[in-house]
Enzyme design. Structure first.
Site, PDB file in Angstrom:
ATOM      1  N   HIS A 390       0.920  -1.161  -0.047  1.00 42.33           N
ATOM      2  CA  HIS A 390      -0.044   0.217  -0.127  1.00 42.33           C
ATOM      3  C   HIS A 390       0.886   1.249   0.028  1.00 42.33           C
ATOM      4  CE1 HIS A 390      -3.681   2.163   1.234  1.00 42.33           C
ATOM      5  NE2 HIS A 390      -2.965   3.032   1.841  1.00 42.33           N
ATOM      6  N   GLU A 391       1.848   1.446   0.911  1.00 40.16           N
ATOM      7  CA  GLU A 391       2.753   2.546   1.068  1.00 40.16           C
ATOM      8  C   GLU A 391       3.616   2.770  -0.132  1.00 40.16           C
ATOM      9  OE1 GLU A 391       1.841   4.707   3.119  1.00 40.16           O
ATOM     10  OE2 GLU A 391       0.519   3.610   4.670  1.00 40.16           O
ATOM     11  N   HIS A 394       1.702   4.447  -2.812  1.00 40.57           N
ATOM     12  CA  HIS A 394       1.621   6.016  -2.668  1.00 40.57           C
ATOM     13  C   HIS A 394       3.158   6.338  -3.047  1.00 40.57           C
ATOM     14  CE1 HIS A 394      -1.962   6.685  -0.557  1.00 40.57           C
ATOM     15  NE2 HIS A 394      -1.607   5.814   0.364  1.00 40.57           N
ATOM     16  N   HIS A 397       3.654   6.633  -6.921  1.00 40.28           N
ATOM     17  CA  HIS A 397       2.767   7.533  -7.409  1.00 40.28           C
ATOM     18  C   HIS A 397       3.726   8.862  -7.344  1.00 40.28           C
ATOM     19  CE1 HIS A 397      -1.441   9.634  -7.259  1.00 40.28           C
ATOM     20  NE2 HIS A 397      -0.716   9.990  -8.257  1.00 40.28           N
TER      21      HIS A 397
END
Length: 600
Positions: A390-391, A394, A397
């Site tokens: 998940h991180e 980020h 991105h």
């Protein structure tokens, strides 16, 4: 699980983030801060002159961006140093200095927006035509025009800028109390040994097999919060009042409208999320019934929600194993994406281990010109495996955005932030279901998906409903007492979890430990982002390269377009209920798959 929580200086260097890549030492930070402080007055030369000519306008905007970029480096270093050990008073002071610099910059630049909005559109267009470099700011100008009704005079904008540091006080007080000051008791494990409860260990304890330990941990944590409930109520009430003050000052009808308007998200997106999720609460009730059946308990309690319902399985994942799984999972996104991910592991983007005083949870941070850092509090479990994926969603991105866009658009809005991170989780789930041969582990991952969905869509929507309720109550002039907050939160849990769940009274206090209630209508975007990510991941798996190209382009866009439009170009329309409906269908299909596999 290690019984000892390390001191910060005991953590191996390779498990810490490389903040020296920003500033080699604290003295360098201090020199840079002093240098920046001396430059802030340079903005004064442009006050009242933005409409003089194109060159003056361009130089003013360029100077503002230059100062913002420098202060971004200072703030990022300070807050991450503080987060790695919130009990360190030196870094707490450093963070306060960074907040002060941000406040000063906001004061010095408060005149810019009102003066820009005072310019006639024809004059602004003439400036852009005369000075081609101003075309960079065209999207920013368009955004400002859409906010024109809510921008104040120069004096009023400067006053609000001065107030920002004060308005952040409730959030800072909550952080200090929750991360540095509050201490949980020790409990005894199944072997009679004392085990200290920490933020990082709490969920791991609730995931454990020993129901007695789960119950002890659950009660110990919320008994601790009960001791501080009035203080936490005061900090949360202060945050809500601050949100309302800012919204009313800018002539919005509500704090929620003000928060969503900053990224041009229609209120209907928020409303239809809550409505659509509530319509599908019977699916959550069905999952709760399955959990009760699988755990073979007469009563299902709130402390039974996190423990895997797949029995007789040890599914530990070390940090080294997690790296390999995440790399394998994101291969559908292409070689470039995989290489960027590997670089993150090699260049110490990640602060891995829990240590005393470290901020709880996990996040991706950094700023333009730095690594997209990740904070973890690693525990050897599947939850941390998915959190890592998940991180990194980020962080990659951020990496794509910052390497493609100029500083002005080198970030992205909260609304799209959760899409990239949750898509990584979706790809990881798909990878594990496709590669696992062990039936029990596959059931474990199916359960993990259902539990993740519960936490991300159902629970975050419940948070969003609670956040809306407390703001509306405060906007109507009612007080937010600890007892009222607890009662409202308890009743929401009863509604969401249904008749097969014993909603323990302690869960009513959970509002006190949720940091996202201080983020001003942030949480609903977890649920909307999750829904969008599931749709996009399905497109990537089924369509291949065309869907990958659309997604990578989405990652590169930063804030150079409106978030709703960005997602439409990527392949999902969040102005409709369809993405949430699709997510609910996926939840139902996965629930059915697990029910059938358990019967086989």
């Amino acid at each position: 699980m290690s019984e000892k929580v390390l001191e910060r200086h005991e953590v191996p260097k390779e498990d810490t983030w490389d903040l020296e890549a920003i500033f080699s030492n604290d003295n360098e930070w201090e020199k840079s801060a002093e240098s920046l402080k001396s430059k802030l007055s340079e903005m004064d030369a442009f006050r009242g002159k933005l409409g003089d000519n194109a060159e003056t306008l361009y130089q003013a905007l360029r100077k503002q961006l230059e100062l913002e970029e420098q202060i971004g480096l200072l703030y990022t270093y300070a807050h991450m140093r503080h987060d790695q050990d919130t009990s360190n008073s030196f870094y707490a002071a450093l963070q306060d200095k960074a907040y002060g610099l941000v406040s000063l910059l906001n004061q010095k630049t408060a005149f810019v927006t009102p003066e820009l909005l005072a310019l006639e559109e024809t004059k602004l267009n003439a400036f852009i035509k005369e000075k081609k470099e101003l075309s960079l700011f065209a999207h920013m100008f368009d955004q400002l025009q859409k906010q024109k009704a809510h921008v104040l005079s120069n004096e009023e904008e400067e006053l609000l800028a001065r107030a920002k540091e004060v308005l952040n006080a409730s959030s800072q007080a909550f952080s200090a109390l929750n991360n540095a000051d509050i201490e949980f008791p020790s409990i005894q494990d199944k072997n009679g040994k004392d085990l200290q409860i920490t933020h990082g260990r709490f969920i791991s304890l609730l995931q454990g097999k020993d129901r007695t330990v789960r119950k002890k941990a659950f009660e110990a944590v919320y008994q601790t919060y009960n001791s501080y409930k009035n203080t936490f109520a005061a900090t949360l009430s202060g945050q809500v009042k601050g949100d309302i003050f800012t919204a009313q000052s800018r002539r919005y009808e509500s704090a929620r409208e003000a928060a969503l308007s900053s990224t041009h998200i229609p209120l209907a997106v928020y409303d239809q999320l809550i409505t659509t999720v509530e319509e599908h609460l019977p699916l959550l009730h069905r999952y709760v019934s399955l959990r009760k059946k699988c755990l073979d308990v007469e009563e299902l309690h709130m402390y039974d929600l996190y423990t895997p319902i797949v029995k007789d399985i040890e599914y530990q994942v070390t940090y080294e194993e997690a790296q390999k799984e995440v790399i394998a999972a994101v291969k559908p996104l292409g070689d470039e994406y995989v290489q960027k991910l590997k670089k993150g592991f090699e260049q110490r983007w990640v602060d891995v281990q829990e240590n005393k005083g470290k901020r709880s949870g996990a996040y991706s941070s950094g700023t333009y010109g730095t690594m997209p850092y990740i904070l973890m509090n690693w525990q050897d479990d599947v939850d941390n495996l998915f959190t890592l994926a998940h991180e990194f969603g980020h962080s990659l991105h951020s990496d794509y955005t910052r390497s493609t866009q100029p500083y002005l658009y080198g970030d992205y809005t909260i609304f799209v932030a959760e899409v990239a991170s949750t898509l990584n989780e979706a790809l990881l789930h798909h990878h594990l279901i496709q590669t696992l041969d062990d039936k029990q582990k596959k059931l474990y991952i199916l359960n993990y998906f259902l539990e993740g969905f519960r936490g991300t869509v159902f629970r975050q929507t419940m948070f969003a409903e609670f956040e809306q309720m407390i703001h509306e109550r405060s906007e109507s002039g009612e007080a937010l007492t600890a007892d009222d907050l607890t009662s409202m939160y308890y009743d929401l849990n009863v509604k969401y979890y249904g008749p097969d769940m014993v909603v323990d009274k302690e869960i009513g206090l959970e509002w006190a430990r949720i940091p996202h209630f201080y983020y001003n209508f942030y949480v609903f975007q977890y649920a909307t982002g999750y829904s969008a990510a599931q749709a996009l991941s399905k497109q990537i798996i089924e369509e291949g390269q065309p869907a990958v190209d659309r997604f990578i382009e989405f990652l590169k866009t930063g804030s150079s377009d409106y978030p709703i439009e960005m997602l439409k170009k990527a392949g999902v329309d969040m102005t409709t209920s369809q993405p949430v409906e699709q997510a609910m269908k996926l939840f139902e299909e996965t629930l059915k798959q697990m029910e059938e596999l358990m019967e086989s």
